[in-house]
Structures are given as C-alpha cells and as structure tokens.
Design a protein around this motif. Structure first.
Motif, mmCIF file in Angstrom:
data_model
loop_
_atom_site.group_PDB
_atom_site.id
_atom_site.type_symbol
_atom_site.label_atom_id
_atom_site.label_comp_id
_atom_site.label_asym_id
_atom_site.label_seq_id
_atom_site.Cartn_x
_atom_site.Cartn_y
_atom_site.Cartn_z
ATOM 1 N N VAL A 42 0.854 -1.182 0.000
ATOM 2 C CA VAL A 42 0.000 0.000 0.000
ATOM 3 C C VAL A 42 0.894 1.237 0.000
ATOM 4 C CG1 VAL A 42 -1.752 1.290 1.270
ATOM 5 C CG2 VAL A 42 -1.825 -1.200 1.247
ATOM 6 N N SER A 43 0.618 2.147 -0.911
ATOM 7 C CA SER A 43 1.407 3.374 -1.012
ATOM 8 C C SER A 43 0.454 4.570 -1.011
ATOM 9 C CB SER A 43 2.234 3.366 -2.298
ATOM 10 O OG SER A 43 1.371 3.385 -3.424
ATOM 11 N N TYR A 44 1.044 5.739 -0.870
ATOM 12 C CA TYR A 44 0.228 6.947 -0.941
ATOM 13 C C TYR A 44 -0.390 7.087 -2.331
ATOM 14 C CZ TYR A 44 2.362 8.103 3.509
ATOM 15 O OH TYR A 44 2.765 8.065 4.813
ATOM 16 N N SER A 45 0.370 6.677 -3.334
ATOM 17 C CA SER A 45 -0.129 6.714 -4.711
ATOM 18 C C SER A 45 -1.333 5.789 -4.876
ATOM 19 C CB SER A 45 0.988 6.314 -5.673
ATOM 20 O OG SER A 45 0.484 6.139 -6.975
ATOM 21 N N LEU A 46 -1.236 4.574 -4.327
ATOM 22 C CA LEU A 46 -2.356 3.627 -4.401
ATOM 23 C C LEU A 46 -3.576 4.196 -3.673
ATOM 24 C CD1 LEU A 46 -3.459 0.824 -5.227
ATOM 25 C CD2 LEU A 46 -2.662 0.008 -2.990
ATOM 26 N N GLY A 116 -13.703 7.887 2.377
ATOM 27 C CA GLY A 116 -13.823 6.508 2.851
ATOM 28 C C GLY A 116 -12.786 5.592 2.234
ATOM 29 N N ALA A 117 -12.418 5.847 1.001
ATOM 30 C CA ALA A 117 -11.396 5.025 0.350
ATOM 31 C C ALA A 117 -9.987 5.433 0.778
ATOM 32 C CB ALA A 117 -11.533 5.130 -1.168
ATOM 33 N N MET A 118 -9.761 6.719 0.901
ATOM 34 C CA MET A 118 -8.409 7.217 1.167
ATOM 35 C C MET A 118 -7.916 6.980 2.591
ATOM 36 S SD MET A 118 -6.683 9.243 -1.220
ATOM 37 C CE MET A 118 -5.963 10.493 -0.211
ATOM 38 N N LEU A 119 -8.752 7.276 3.578
ATOM 39 C CA LEU A 119 -8.253 7.267 4.955
ATOM 40 C C LEU A 119 -7.678 5.923 5.403
ATOM 41 C CD1 LEU A 119 -10.727 9.651 6.812
ATOM 42 C CD2 LEU A 119 -8.414 10.098 5.993
ATOM 43 N N PRO A 120 -8.381 4.804 5.199
ATOM 44 C CA PRO A 120 -7.773 3.541 5.633
ATOM 45 C C PRO A 120 -6.495 3.207 4.855
ATOM 46 C CG PRO A 120 -10.085 3.215 5.060
ATOM 47 C CD PRO A 120 -9.724 4.607 4.691
ATOM 48 N N LEU A 121 -6.486 3.541 3.563
ATOM 49 C CA LEU A 121 -5.310 3.253 2.752
ATOM 50 C C LEU A 121 -4.132 4.146 3.123
ATOM 51 C CD1 LEU A 121 -7.038 2.654 -0.682
ATOM 52 C CD2 LEU A 121 -5.955 0.945 0.786
ATOM 53 N N LEU A 122 -4.400 5.388 3.504
ATOM 54 C CA LEU A 122 -3.322 6.262 3.960
ATOM 55 C C LEU A 122 -2.691 5.723 5.232
ATOM 56 C CD1 LEU A 122 -4.740 9.857 3.289
ATOM 57 C CD2 LEU A 122 -2.890 8.673 2.078
ATOM 58 N N ALA A 123 -3.518 5.144 6.106
ATOM 59 C CA ALA A 123 -2.977 4.523 7.322
ATOM 60 C C ALA A 123 -2.066 3.355 6.953
ATOM 61 C CB ALA A 123 -4.113 4.052 8.223
ATOM 62 N N GLY A 124 -2.464 2.566 5.963
ATOM 63 C CA GLY A 124 -1.632 1.460 5.507
ATOM 64 C C GLY A 124 -0.338 1.933 4.874
ATOM 65 N N ALA A 126 1.186 4.737 5.658
ATOM 66 C CA ALA A 126 1.994 5.307 6.741
ATOM 67 C C ALA A 126 2.641 4.213 7.588
ATOM 68 C CB ALA A 126 1.132 6.212 7.617
ATOM 69 N N LEU A 127 2.009 3.047 7.636
ATOM 70 C CA LEU A 127 2.530 1.919 8.403
ATOM 71 C C LEU A 127 2.758 0.735 7.464
ATOM 72 C CD1 LEU A 127 -0.066 2.243 11.302
ATOM 73 C CD2 LEU A 127 2.336 2.951 11.391
ATOM 74 N N PRO A 128 3.789 0.809 6.614
ATOM 75 C CA PRO A 128 3.949 -0.211 5.574
ATOM 76 C C PRO A 128 4.125 -1.633 6.102
ATOM 77 C CG PRO A 128 5.875 1.223 5.664
ATOM 78 C CD PRO A 128 4.854 1.799 6.596
ATOM 79 N N GLY A 129 4.633 -1.799 7.269
ATOM 80 C CA GLY A 129 4.792 -3.133 7.829
ATOM 81 C C GLY A 129 3.493 -3.710 8.354
ATOM 82 N N LEU A 130 2.495 -2.876 8.494
ATOM 83 C CA LEU A 130 1.204 -3.298 9.039
ATOM 84 C C LEU A 130 0.084 -3.039 8.029
ATOM 85 C CD1 LEU A 130 1.552 -1.707 12.596
ATOM 86 C CD2 LEU A 130 1.979 -4.083 11.977
ATOM 87 N N SER A 131 0.267 -3.455 6.797
ATOM 88 C CA SER A 131 -0.722 -3.153 5.765
ATOM 89 C C SER A 131 -2.090 -3.761 6.074
ATOM 90 C CB SER A 131 -0.241 -3.597 4.389
ATOM 91 O OG SER A 131 -0.046 -4.983 4.360
ATOM 92 N N TRP A 132 -2.139 -4.802 6.895
ATOM 93 C CA TRP A 132 -3.404 -5.412 7.286
ATOM 94 C C TRP A 132 -4.249 -4.458 8.123
ATOM 95 C CZ3 TRP A 132 -3.720 -5.388 12.485
ATOM 96 C CH2 TRP A 132 -2.527 -5.343 13.196
#
Length: 181
Positions: A42-46, A116-124, A126-132
């Motif tokens: 998960v990236s900021y771009s994604l 709704g789409a951006m916020l959870p993905l931005l968290a992922g 920001a925490l690349p080791g915890l993409s779940w």
C-alpha cells in the motif's frame, strides 16, 4: 437557518452513507491483495488512485440514480395533475431544482467516497509493515457506521453493525480472491 440545516441533513443521509460505504468497499476490494501482502504494498499513490476510482464511480452512479429518481417523481406528479405535455413539470423551476439537488447529492457522495477510500489506505501507507491495518480500520469503520445507522433508524445497532462489518469482511475476501491490485 436551523431549519435549512435539518433539511439538508435529511436529504444528505443517502448520499453520505452511499459514499462512505462505496469508498470503504472500493478500498477493500481494489487493494485487498496488497493488504494481505500478496500484491504491491500500500502506497500513498495507491491510496490516491483508489480514492479517485471511488470518487468517479460515486459521481456517475449517484448523479444518474438521484436525478432519475427526482425526474421520475416529477413525471408522476405531472400525470397526477393531468398536465397535457409529458414532462411539463421537469422543464420548470422544479426541474432545475432537481438537477441542483442531484448535483449536491453527488458532491456529498463523492466527498464521502473519496474520504472513505483514502483514509484507511493512507494509514496502511503510513505503516507499511502493518498493511493489514487497512482491513481492520475499514471493517471497523463499516461496523461503526452500521451501529450509527441502527441508532439513527431506531433499529438494532448490533444487527446493523454486524451486517456492515460482515459485508466488509466478505468484500475483502472477494478482493483477495480476485487479486485485482
């Protein structure tokens, strides 16, 4: 002023809920493979790209559905009033008001869907080791939304929360199975 805000809030429930649910489900579906580690991380771009997809689908679907519903109401009213020209009310100020209200509903749904789409993905991202964590946050958001809707509709909060939460888990599983991203 308070009366106008209450009226706007009453008219905004459907596009707000639709946008939030659409955005969260888009995030879960389109990025599910990334979230479980079998796809690209998960990236900021994604997050931004999935947010744009959610915004675009919400814009098209909400405007078409909302305007069609409002236009159909005006057509029924024309028939009930025995107006001679088909669609006569739709060409009046009421028709222009229907377009304006449909555009407002679209803006609300698009904003909610993008968020709704951006916020959870931005968290992922920001925490690349915890993409779940994206799955957890999105399903939790759906569950909280379900509980709020249950309260708003004087219904079972638990049933609404469980239904939306289980729907989020099911959509995630489908997204993993389809391996879209």
């Amino acid at each position: 002023m308070t009366r106008r805000l209450r009226s706007l809030a009453a008219q905004s429930t459907r596009p707000l809920v639709l946008g939030l649910v659409d955005g969260l489900l888009n995030a879960l579906t389109l990025a599910a493979a990334s979230l479980v580690g079998s796809g690209a991380p998960v990236s900021y771009s994604l997050a931004f790209r999935v947010g744009l997809v959610a915004l675009t689908t919400a814009a098209f679907a909400v405007f078409v559905a909302d305007y069609a519903d409002r236009r159909a109401y005006l057509m029924r009213a024309s028939r009930q009033l025995n107006l001679t020209a088909r669609g006569q009310l739709a060409t009046t100020h009421l028709g222009r008001l229907a377009v304006a209200r449909s555009l407002l509903a679209t803006v609300i749904a698009c904003t909610a869907s993008f968020t709704g789409a951006m916020l959870p993905l931005l968290a992922g991202a920001a925490l690349p080791g915890l993409s779940w964590i994206v799955v957890v946050l999105a399903v939790l958001a759906l569950t909280v939304l379900g509980a709020a809707l249950g309260h708003l509709f004087a219904s079972s909060r638990i049933r609404w929360a469980a239904t939306l939460g289980c729907g989020g888990v099911a959509v995630t599983w489908i997204g993993v199975w389809l391996h879209i991203a």
